[in-house]
Design a protein around this motif. Structure first.
Motif, PDB file in Angstrom:
ATOM      1  N   ASN A  12      46.546  50.724  41.882  1.00 37.75           N
ATOM      2  CA  ASN A  12      46.435  50.115  40.671  1.00 37.75           C
ATOM      3  C   ASN A  12      46.232  51.160  39.653  1.00 37.75           C
ATOM      4  OD1 ASN A  12      47.655  48.026  39.070  1.00 37.75           O
ATOM      5  ND2 ASN A  12      46.263  46.572  39.777  1.00 37.75           N
ATOM      6  N   LYS A  13      46.377  52.413  40.008  1.00 41.48           N
ATOM      7  CA  LYS A  13      45.542  53.501  39.079  1.00 41.48           C
ATOM      8  C   LYS A  13      46.031  53.719  37.507  1.00 41.48           C
ATOM      9  CE  LYS A  13      48.817  57.442  40.323  1.00 41.48           C
ATOM     10  NZ  LYS A  13      48.935  58.460  40.893  1.00 41.48           N
ATOM     11  N   ASP A  14      47.520  53.052  37.312  1.00 41.25           N
ATOM     12  CA  ASP A  14      47.837  53.430  36.100  1.00 41.25           C
ATOM     13  C   ASP A  14      47.113  52.161  35.117  1.00 41.25           C
ATOM     14  OD1 ASP A  14      49.633  55.242  36.896  1.00 41.25           O
ATOM     15  OD2 ASP A  14      51.544  53.942  36.939  1.00 41.25           O
ATOM     16  N   LEU A  15      47.004  50.899  35.965  1.00 38.10           N
ATOM     17  CA  LEU A  15      46.073  49.893  35.094  1.00 38.10           C
ATOM     18  C   LEU A  15      44.665  50.192  34.887  1.00 38.10           C
ATOM     19  CD1 LEU A  15      46.173  47.289  33.852  1.00 38.10           C
ATOM     20  CD2 LEU A  15      46.154  46.080  36.052  1.00 38.10           C
ATOM     21  N   ILE A  16      44.171  50.795  35.921  1.00 38.05           N
ATOM     22  CA  ILE A  16      42.745  51.324  35.750  1.00 38.05           C
ATOM     23  C   ILE A  16      42.692  52.338  34.526  1.00 38.05           C
ATOM     24  CG2 ILE A  16      40.821  52.638  36.870  1.00 38.05           C
ATOM     25  CD1 ILE A  16      41.859  51.452  39.448  1.00 38.05           C
ATOM     26  N   ALA A  17      43.743  53.074  34.198  1.00 39.33           N
ATOM     27  CA  ALA A  17      43.701  54.170  33.294  1.00 39.33           C
ATOM     28  C   ALA A  17      43.942  53.366  31.879  1.00 39.33           C
ATOM     29  CB  ALA A  17      44.760  55.088  33.653  1.00 39.33           C
ATOM     30  N   GLU A  18      44.540  52.425  31.794  1.00 37.24           N
ATOM     31  CA  GLU A  18      45.040  51.626  30.631  1.00 37.24           C
ATOM     32  C   GLU A  18      43.717  51.006  30.385  1.00 37.24           C
ATOM     33  OE1 GLU A  18      47.300  51.609  28.516  1.00 37.24           O
ATOM     34  OE2 GLU A  18      48.700  52.835  29.760  1.00 37.24           O
ATOM     35  N   ASN A  19      43.097  50.392  31.478  1.00 35.89           N
ATOM     36  CA  ASN A  19      41.686  49.892  31.044  1.00 35.89           C
ATOM     37  C   ASN A  19      40.762  50.905  30.444  1.00 35.89           C
ATOM     38  OD1 ASN A  19      42.674  47.252  31.940  1.00 35.89           O
ATOM     39  ND2 ASN A  19      41.736  47.487  34.084  1.00 35.89           N
ATOM     40  N   ASP A  20      40.475  51.652  31.146  1.00 35.71           N
ATOM     41  CA  ASP A  20      39.676  52.788  30.529  1.00 35.71           C
ATOM     42  C   ASP A  20      39.902  53.300  29.177  1.00 35.71           C
ATOM     43  OD1 ASP A  20      38.434  52.846  33.160  1.00 35.71           O
ATOM     44  OD2 ASP A  20      39.248  54.607  33.796  1.00 35.71           O
ATOM     45  N   LYS A  21      41.206  53.453  28.805  1.00 39.30           N
ATOM     46  CA  LYS A  21      41.613  53.702  27.470  1.00 39.30           C
ATOM     47  C   LYS A  21      41.209  52.680  26.610  1.00 39.30           C
ATOM     48  CE  LYS A  21      45.811  55.012  27.010  1.00 39.30           C
ATOM     49  NZ  LYS A  21      47.414  54.600  26.952  1.00 39.30           N
ATOM     50  N   ARG A  22      41.010  51.567  26.792  1.00 41.19           N
ATOM     51  CA  ARG A  22      40.571  50.384  25.907  1.00 41.19           C
ATOM     52  C   ARG A  22      39.157  50.280  26.115  1.00 41.19           C
ATOM     53  NH1 ARG A  22      45.481  50.104  27.695  1.00 41.19           N
ATOM     54  NH2 ARG A  22      47.193  49.250  26.040  1.00 41.19           N
ATOM     55  N   GLY A  23      38.459  51.095  26.811  1.00 41.00           N
ATOM     56  CA  GLY A  23      36.922  50.531  27.042  1.00 41.00           C
ATOM     57  C   GLY A  23      36.664  49.486  27.796  1.00 41.00           C
ATOM     58  N   ILE A  24      37.562  49.060  28.921  1.00 38.13           N
ATOM     59  CA  ILE A  24      37.266  47.863  29.831  1.00 38.13           C
ATOM     60  C   ILE A  24      37.157  48.112  31.064  1.00 38.13           C
ATOM     61  CG2 ILE A  24      38.562  45.689  30.515  1.00 38.13           C
ATOM     62  CD1 ILE A  24      40.278  45.776  28.222  1.00 38.13           C
ATOM     63  N   LEU A  25      35.947  48.099  31.509  1.00 37.40           N
ATOM     64  CA  LEU A  25      35.707  48.100  33.010  1.00 37.40           C
ATOM     65  C   LEU A  25      36.804  47.362  33.856  1.00 37.40           C
ATOM     66  CD1 LEU A  25      33.845  49.399  35.083  1.00 37.40           C
ATOM     67  CD2 LEU A  25      32.591  47.250  35.116  1.00 37.40           C
ATOM     68  N   SER A  26      37.330  48.047  34.897  1.00 37.26           N
ATOM     69  CA  SER A  26      38.243  47.647  36.027  1.00 37.26           C
ATOM     70  C   SER A  26      37.251  46.998  37.018  1.00 37.26           C
ATOM     71  CB  SER A  26      39.008  48.385  36.414  1.00 37.26           C
ATOM     72  OG  SER A  26      40.031  49.148  35.548  1.00 37.26           O
ATOM     73  N   GLU A  27      37.492  45.656  37.547  1.00 38.68           N
ATOM     74  CA  GLU A  27      37.085  45.317  38.846  1.00 38.68           C
ATOM     75  C   GLU A  27      37.907  44.995  39.913  1.00 38.68           C
ATOM     76  OE1 GLU A  27      34.448  41.763  37.858  1.00 38.68           O
ATOM     77  OE2 GLU A  27      34.681  41.737  35.887  1.00 38.68           O
ATOM     78  N   ALA A  28      37.671  45.273  41.099  1.00 46.50           N
ATOM     79  CA  ALA A  28      38.331  45.314  42.106  1.00 46.50           C
ATOM     80  C   ALA A  28      38.404  43.813  42.913  1.00 46.50           C
ATOM     81  CB  ALA A  28      38.276  46.427  42.993  1.00 46.50           C
ATOM     82  N   TRP A  29      39.204  43.021  42.968  1.00 44.67           N
ATOM     83  CA  TRP A  29      39.124  42.010  43.715  1.00 44.67           C
ATOM     84  C   TRP A  29      40.001  42.363  45.161  1.00 44.67           C
ATOM     85  CZ3 TRP A  29      43.972  39.824  45.226  1.00 44.67           C
ATOM     86  CH2 TRP A  29      45.086  39.865  44.321  1.00 44.67           C
ATOM     87  N   SER A  30      39.526  41.740  46.068  1.00 41.41           N
ATOM     88  CA  SER A  30      39.883  41.941  47.588  1.00 41.41           C
ATOM     89  C   SER A  30      40.179  43.398  47.997  1.00 41.41           C
ATOM     90  CB  SER A  30      41.536  41.225  47.795  1.00 41.41           C
ATOM     91  OG  SER A  30      41.162  39.835  47.964  1.00 41.41           O
ATOM     92  N   PRO A  31      38.976  44.099  47.684  1.00 29.70           N
ATOM     93  CA  PRO A  31      39.058  45.695  47.808  1.00 29.70           C
ATOM     94  C   PRO A  31      39.519  46.049  49.178  1.00 29.70           C
ATOM     95  CG  PRO A  31      36.849  44.955  47.550  1.00 29.70           C
ATOM     96  CD  PRO A  31      37.618  43.616  47.378  1.00 29.70           C
ATOM     97  N   PHE A  32      39.570  45.211  50.230  1.00 28.38           N
ATOM     98  CA  PHE A  32      39.815  45.607  51.513  1.00 28.38           C
ATOM     99  C   PHE A  32      41.332  45.261  51.875  1.00 28.38           C
ATOM    100  CE2 PHE A  32      35.082  44.931  52.674  1.00 28.38           C
ATOM    101  CZ  PHE A  32      34.824  46.036  51.970  1.00 28.38           C
ATOM    102  N   GLY A  33      41.963  44.401  51.136  1.00 22.74           N
ATOM    103  CA  GLY A  33      43.457  43.973  51.055  1.00 22.74           C
ATOM    104  C   GLY A  33      43.521  42.770  51.917  1.00 22.74           C
ATOM    105  N   ARG A  34      42.523  41.956  52.210  1.00 23.63           N
ATOM    106  CA  ARG A  34      42.577  40.856  52.747  1.00 23.63           C
ATOM    107  C   ARG A  34      43.071  40.820  54.070  1.00 23.63           C
ATOM    108  NH1 ARG A  34      44.890  36.523  48.107  1.00 23.63           N
ATOM    109  NH2 ARG A  34      43.281  36.949  46.559  1.00 23.63           N
ATOM    110  N   GLU A  35      43.112  39.900  55.100  1.00 23.84           N
ATOM    111  CA  GLU A  35      43.572  39.967  56.440  1.00 23.84           C
ATOM    112  C   GLU A  35      45.178  40.353  56.538  1.00 23.84           C
ATOM    113  OE1 GLU A  35      41.906  37.614  55.056  1.00 23.84           O
ATOM    114  OE2 GLU A  35      39.952  37.245  56.014  1.00 23.84           O
ATOM    115  N   ILE A  36      45.724  39.642  55.731  1.00 26.49           N
ATOM    116  CA  ILE A  36      47.312  39.890  55.839  1.00 26.49           C
ATOM    117  C   ILE A  36      47.785  41.619  55.596  1.00 26.49           C
ATOM    118  CG2 ILE A  36      47.660  37.744  55.263  1.00 26.49           C
ATOM    119  CD1 ILE A  36      48.626  38.449  52.422  1.00 26.49           C
ATOM    120  N   ASN A  37      46.672  42.192  55.014  1.00 28.09           N
ATOM    121  CA  ASN A  37      47.044  43.666  54.478  1.00 28.09           C
ATOM    122  C   ASN A  37      45.698  44.458  55.029  1.00 28.09           C
ATOM    123  OD1 ASN A  37      48.747  45.474  53.699  1.00 28.09           O
ATOM    124  ND2 ASN A  37      48.538  44.851  51.550  1.00 28.09           N
TER     125      ASN A  37
END
Length: 282
Positions: A171-196
């Protein structure tokens, strides 16, 4: 690269280096699991109305040895309450369920753009903050156009945007857009959950072996070095400990690049939850 022992938000608030997700953690057993995490050092507790555990989280906070002002409780507004009056009422109801006087952070869980009510929901959060019900307001799963719409309508920029983020969908493009607006990106399910499950990926396991760290610590470090705040669920104290203590090494750029290269684009999403299509009402 830089490692962050704390993250600074655009409203002057700070977050520590990791948060505890509480999805699927419930009941008396859940209280013990949260107390275990607090013993390890966690101070951010992430819940949502749809997790059906707000009462448990509140009880864990109230019965903890940690002073309330040192804890950071984050909750989320479900899609069923995007209308302004419903949103205000549900925020209050969630506080009653938790037995807390305020939320440290509160997010809109999903934009549900087909309903065209997320701007109204954001105005409710803006006003709930003014009423003292919430300290920090943010969003979850918002795309750039959703962010721009709520900012233009209210003049208030979210402090955080909690998004899907793991090695198979970075999701690097959205992270860059968040950064551009001064918004901190948080990661949910950073390990991808059991199915991924990215913890079993051969590349990540190889990198973990190189640094004598666990795959989980490698992924959390990768998030941190990309200036992303990870929210990770773990019920066992061993995993809670390992996930909390990931700041004592730094990934080389070549290893960051290897993890970045695992991205699968839209195919890597968990359950195909594209925020322009996926809708959540619970």
């Amino acid at each position: 690269m830089t490692l962050y022992d704390k993250f600074y938000l655009n409203d002057g608030t700070t977050l520590p280096h990791v948060g505890l997700g509480t999805v699927h953690i419930q009941g008396g057993k859940g209280i013990h699991q949260i107390h275990s995490a607090l013993d390890v050092g966690y101070r951010v507790l992430d819940t949502a109305t749809g997790y059906n555990n707000e009462g448990m989280v509140g009880e864990a906070v109230r019965s903890s040895f940690i002073p309330r002002e040192q804890l950071y409780v984050s909750d989320k507004l479900p899609g069923l309450a995007h209308q302004y009056d419903k949103a205000i009422a549900l925020i209050q109801e969630s506080l009653y369920r938790t037995g807390l006087d305020y939320f440290d952070k509160y997010l809109i869980h999903w934009p549900n753009p087909k309903e065209e009510l997320y701007v109204e929901a954001w105005q409710a959060l803006v006003n709930a903050q003014k009423y003292g019900l919430i300290k920090t307001i943010g969003v979850s799963n918002f795309l750039p156009e959703h962010l721009d719409n709520i900012i233009e309508a209210t003049g208030i920029t979210p402090a955080t945007n909690q998004i899907e983020r793991h090695p198979y969908f970075n999701n690097k493009d959205l992270i860059a857009e968040n950064d551009k607006r001064g918004i901190l990106s948080e990661a949910w399910s950073p390990f991808g959950r059991e199915i991924n499950d990215t913890l079993t990926n051969a590349t990540i396991k190889e990198i973990a072996k190189k640094y004598d760290r666990s795959p989980a610590q490698v992924i959390l470090n990768w998030d941190n070095q990309h200036h992303v705040f990870p929210v990770v669920r773990s019920a066992s104290q061993k995993h809670q400990y390992d996930n909390f203590h990931y700041l004592d090494f730094e990934l080389a750029q070549e290893d960051m690049d290897k993890i970045d290269a695992l991205d699968q684009g839209e195919k890597g999403r968990i359950e195909g939850q594209n925020p322009n299509e996926y809708e959540e009402f619970i």
